[in-house]
Design an enzyme around this catalytic site. Structure first.
Site: not given
Length: 263
Positions: A114-115
């Protein structure tokens, strides 16, 4: 470009993809980890089923990667949450803020990390190890730890880093409906611990509408570690498909055609 050549590509844009093919080896990867107690109900609102939360714990981590094959040098930071899945104890990766575009692209496209774009940093300030995270021009996290106060047992450091990691992969189709909604699992392999330390630590999280680290408030700091490693990040595997039940109950294309003909 021939169709068979298109199928050989790993990412766009053609001729200059955003990232190379893995696996990715990290040399001298440096961690600042701070485990803290938070609000249990806040955790339960965030962690997706079928993962289960047993304790109100969060690990805030800042990682400096000076030498990552194919990706270069970068820093990332975020929150991971201890969870269990089918009896397996691991960590759910909740959010990550990263200052390197190839690392963001490969993490989200080739896996499910989840960047988001952010500006984390890890540095030594006099006798203090400091980790910070900025989102845009605003500070969203300050972490401090006494620099190399006490050695940390290498086995405990290894256990801290090599827990299975669960990731949520979400990808919409062109009509806005979900095309992929899966729970993935990955794990760090080929780990070499070079240094491991612990010491006193503090963590401050600041409110931000689009970078809501503070939604999991710091109630008590329980443990901190400073670990330097060489490691490889393994490919992710699917462990749960959120759309499988929906697809099993939705009509097939043949059924839709039959209903249309009946009308």
């Amino acid at each position: 470009m021939l169709k068979e050549d298109v199928r050989k590509q790993i990412a766009t844009p053609l001729g200059g993809p955003a990232f190379p093919k893995g696996p990715f080896r990290f040399n001298n990867r440096e961690y600042l980890n701070i485990t803290y107690r938070t609000d249990l109900e806040a955790l339960k609102r965030i962690v997706p089923e079928p993962l289960q939360v047993e304790e109100p714990l969060v690990k805030f981590e800042v990682m400096y990667m000076p030498d990552a094959t194919g990706l270069g040098r970068y820093t990332e930071a975020g929150q991971v949450i201890p969870v269990t899945y089918n009896g397996i104890k691991g960590e759910y990766s909740h959010c990550m803020y990263v200052d390197n575009h190839p690392a963001i692209a490969v993490g989200r496209e080739a896996s499910a990390y989840p960047k988001k774009l952010g500006a984390p940093s890890l540095f030594i300030d006099s006798d203090t190890l400091v980790g910070t995270v900025d989102y845009g021009s605003l500070r969203i996290a300050n972490a401090t730890m006494g620099y190399k106060h006490q050695p940390l047992d290498f086995d405990k450091a290894r256990e801290e880093i090599t827990k299975p990691t669960f990731l949520l992969k979400i990808m919409p189709d062109f009509d806005g409906k979900l095309r992929i909604c899966e729970l993935l699992q990955t794990q760090i392999t080929d780990l070499i611990i070079k240094e491991a330390w612990t010491g006193p630590a503090r963590l401050q999280l600041f409110e931000h509408a689009l970078a809501p680290l503070a939604d999991l408030p710091v109630l008590e700091v329980l443990h901190a570690s400073h670990i330097i490693t060489d490691l490889t990040v393994s490919s992710a595997t699917r462990v749960y498909n959120y759309l499988a039940e929906e697809e099993s109950h939705s009509p097939s294309k043949m059924e839709e055609i039959e209903v249309s003909l009946q009308k």
